[in-house]
Scaffold this motif. Structure first.
Motif, mmCIF file in Angstrom:
data_model
loop_
_atom_site.group_PDB
_atom_site.id
_atom_site.type_symbol
_atom_site.label_atom_id
_atom_site.label_comp_id
_atom_site.label_asym_id
_atom_site.label_seq_id
_atom_site.Cartn_x
_atom_site.Cartn_y
_atom_site.Cartn_z
ATOM 1 N N GLY A 75 -74.259 54.228 22.007
ATOM 2 C CA GLY A 75 -75.267 55.163 21.534
ATOM 3 C C GLY A 75 -76.619 54.505 21.316
ATOM 4 N N GLU A 76 -76.615 53.165 21.168
ATOM 5 C CA GLU A 76 -77.875 52.465 20.935
ATOM 6 C C GLU A 76 -78.613 52.140 22.228
ATOM 7 O OE1 GLU A 76 -75.851 50.037 17.214
ATOM 8 O OE2 GLU A 76 -76.723 48.942 18.892
ATOM 9 N N LEU A 77 -77.954 52.353 23.353
ATOM 10 C CA LEU A 77 -78.571 51.987 24.628
ATOM 11 C C LEU A 77 -79.707 52.950 24.973
ATOM 12 C CD1 LEU A 77 -75.351 51.347 26.738
ATOM 13 C CD2 LEU A 77 -76.752 49.666 25.543
ATOM 14 N N SER A 78 -80.596 52.496 25.852
ATOM 15 C CA SER A 78 -81.652 53.386 26.318
ATOM 16 C C SER A 78 -81.047 54.374 27.320
ATOM 17 C CB SER A 78 -82.760 52.581 26.982
ATOM 18 O OG SER A 78 -82.298 52.096 28.231
#
Ligand SMILES: Nc1ncnc2c1ncn2[C@@H]1O[C@H](COP(=O)(O)OP(=O)(O)O)[C@@H](O)[C@H]1O
Ligand SMILES: [Mg+2]
Lengths: 410, 246
Positions: free
Chosen positions: B146-149
């Motif tokens: 979820g933290e990925l771009s």
């Protein structure tokens, strides 16, 4: 389950240690084994609370991890209680009857003994014959097997029908409520074979152990409940720790996506539903001998809703959260509804906590859902400084990856 | 050339609206194909039909050497048979790490029992690392996805697709919201995959399609309007009228 499982999940060891300390402490302070600071009835309350924690972690597995909001798990809990209750009642009645008949001039035949037991048990519902479902009630091993089999089979059939037709979300919750309601209404009938609204009683007396005082028995049950909770906790922690946990959390978050990865979502849901129903059944089988009585009101839909409330307040998707929620809310609830909390006199109106507790509980549920979706368990994140970024919202766009990284580190 | 997937005469209606109209489509075992067409042409619905999400009202979908009927199979069974899919919106499991996402996708026993007792072999771990470096996420393996771009999520999904080791990859708008560099990387990934498997790419962006250098199928109002090389279809008068002319 290996050493690496505990190494990777230190919280399991912490929980087991807390549970052991609690049990030891309660034993030392108990009437039966220790200094007598805790009354026998409170030891029973603690033992029952441990059973409620066990059914709560099962609820957390099915709801918090797999995303199935079942509002029927207390029915499985009740069924487990009924199954063990049948043996307790049969066997104890048999012992009493054989003893009283042994003084008679002519020794009674086996049939006479069985008839007498039947009259004794089913007299309250105007019958004396054993219904078919009592077939195995004379056998402890059989009834113990039924503690697992009856909730398991009911969950299997219900789950198979519901999941196969892809009933999800609120419709599934309603369906589980309907199942619970139907079961409770059925058991309320006198001819259901389980003594209608009288239920089964005298369950606190273990057959053949009349010499053992309740103060001792209550501690035995506390131990058994603690052991069951500990084992259940390790089992569930293990189930959710590996790839299986990944898949069911995937099902909770996006079930279609899991399907397109080649997993049969229905099979997984069924597995989790049945497993948790069995755990609930076992919890019930330990609970009701401590409560002493079980009747169909215990399986009313509201009981299962309370279960969901405990888990929500404690924190979904973390097993210790469910334990905290169940223990805290059920103990506080016992206290408020016991009438020991002084009423508040507002002049025009007196707040009587026995009635108003429900309102407080309902309000806290709403507030937790709105403002603290992680529940009490979320506090542990604050302590450990772990604040996972909330990245379920809008994407920041293709070039903003680094920004999100900063967010993540906050 | 043998056929991997054959869709013939498929139609589907939503509330009387024909989203797919007598569509026929064929692809071979190691082929790259681009599907283009205006919004609402039925590109996503076509993928829904092949992957079992939507059941067509009529038509046939035949798969593989043994010519099995995909219309009789569940989504999970179709995926197990070798059809992988990437969604238009990146859908990864945001609450889980990149590693867990990949591990879930890597081809292994999919039954509940098998998964419960699953222990990653060293080959599984190696595969996850290999995939992660292929999609440029080697350093992010233990971050929550979820933290990925946005672009990284798209790649992770492509990585998950490759991890399944499918014979057919259905890729819905992989380059949406990507920078130029990211697009080039994506093209390379897809071209590499198409060496050994069939790849169907839905894309709006003509430049992206040009770089894929493959046969193009133009979809319009639920049926095939034209098929051939990009230059061939872009000169087709019908295509110019409905799509390019605007
Ligand atoms: N589940 C559905 N219900 C109703 N209409 C749908 C559904 N799925 C797609 N459609 C309609 O079918 C048409 C084709 O959609 P889609 O396949 O998503 O087009 P695109 O080529 O842009 O991917 C659109 O008009 C869309 O509104
Ligand atoms: Mg689309």
């Amino acid at each position: 389950m290996s050493r690496s499982f505990f190494l990777k999940n230190p919280s399991v060891l912490v929980f087991i240690a807390c549970l052991a300390l609690f049990t030891l402490g309660a034993t030392i302070l108990s009437d039966g084994f220790g200094v007598g600071l805790i009354s026998t009835s409170f030891i029973k309350t603690l033992g029952k609370t441990l059973c409620l924690c066990l059914v709560a972690i099962a609820m957390d597995l099915v709801w918090g991890y797999a995303g199935i909001l079942s509002l029927g798990h207390m029915a499985f809990f009740g069924l487990g209680g009924y199954m063990i209750g049948m043996w307790l009642m049969y066997e104890r009645t048999r012992l009493i009857i054989t003893e009283s008949m042994s003084n008679a001039a002519i020794p009674p035949t086996d049939q006479e003994v069985v008839d007498a037991i039947g009259t004794q048990i089913f007299g309250v519902v105007g019958s004396s014959d054993f219904p078919t479902i009592w077939l195995f009630s004379a056998s402890l091993p059989m009834q113990l097997a039924l503690v697992v089999l009856v909730p398991g089979l009911l969950a299997l059939i219900f789950g198979w029908l519901a999941f196969r037709s892809r009933v999800t979300g609120v419709y599934l919750s309603i369906l589980t409520q309907a199942m619970t309601l139907a079961l409770a209404l059925y058991l309320f009938q006198n001819d259901s074979g389980l003594r209608g609204n009288n239920g089964l009683s005298g369950l606190q007396n273990l057959p053949g152990l009349d010499a053992v005082p309740q103060s001792t028995l209550s501690v035995w049950f506390l131990w058994a409940s603690a052991l069951a909770l500990g084992l259940g906790y390790v089992l569930i922690a293990w189930v959710v720790s590996g790839k299986f946990g990944s898949v069911i959390r995937g099902i909770r978050d996006d079930e279609a996506r899991v399907r397109f990865l080649g997993y049969s979502v229905e099979g997984y849901k069924l597995f989790v539903f049945v497993l948790t129903a069995i755990i609930a059944g076992i919890a019930g089988a330990l609970y009701y001998p401590q409560a002493g009585i079980i009747n169909p009101a215990e399986m009313a839909p509201i009981a299962s809703i309370y279960l969901a409330v405990w888990v929500a307040i404690g924190g979904r998707g973390r097993i210790y959260g469910a334990v905290i929620g169940a223990a805290l809310v059920s103990l506080v609830s016992t206290w408020f509804t016991s009438g020991q909390v002084p009423s508040i006199n507002l002049g025009v109106y007196t707040v009587n906590w026995v009635d108003w507790w429900q309102v407080v509980l309902g309000l806290s549920f709403v507030l937790v859902t709105l403002y603290a979706p992680k529940g009490i368990g979320g506090l542990f994140d604050l302590i450990s400084g772990r604040t996972p970024p909330n990245r379920h919202g809008k994407d920041l766009g293709p070039d903003a990856g680094s920004l999100q990284e900063q967010e993540a580190e906050q | 050339m043998s056929t991997l997937l054959e869709v013939s005469g498929v139609s589907v209606s939503f509330d009387g609206f024909r989203a797919i109209n007598n569509l026929s489509f064929k692809i071979g075992p190691a082929e790259m194909r681009a599907i283009i067409g205006p919004n609402g042409a039925g590109k996503t619905t076509f993928m829904d039909i092949v992957t079992g999400k939507t059941r067509p009202d009529e038509g046939r979908v035949i798969w593989g050497d043994k010519s099995v009927n995909l219309l009789k199979m569940s989504e999970a069974k179709i995926a197990q048979a070798g059809v992988g899919r990437k969604f238009q919106r990146p859908t990864v499991f945001e609450d889980q790490s990149v590693f867990d996402n990949l591990m879930m996708a890597i081809k292994n026993d999919r039954t509940p029992w098998g998964v419960l007792f699953f222990k990653p072999k060293s080959s599984d771990n190696a595969r996850a690392e290999e995939l992660a470096s292929e999609i440029g996420l080697a350093d992010q393996l233990h971050r929550k996805s979820g933290e990925l771009s946005h672009g990284q999520k798209q790649w992770l999904e492509i990585g998950m697709l490759l991890a399944q080791d499918p014979q057919l990859l259905l890729v819905d708008e992989p380059a949406a919201g990507m920078t130029l560099e990211e697009r080039e990387h994506t093209t390379a990934l897809l071209a590499e995959a198409a060496k050994t498997r069939a790849v169907v790419v839905v894309e709006h962006d003509m430049e992206f399609v040009r770089r894929l250098e493959c046969k193009v199928t133009v979809l319009h109002e639920g049926s095939v309007l034209a098929e051939g090389s990009l230059d061939h279809v872009t000169q087709n008068q019908d295509v110019i009228d409905v799509y390019l002319g605007r």
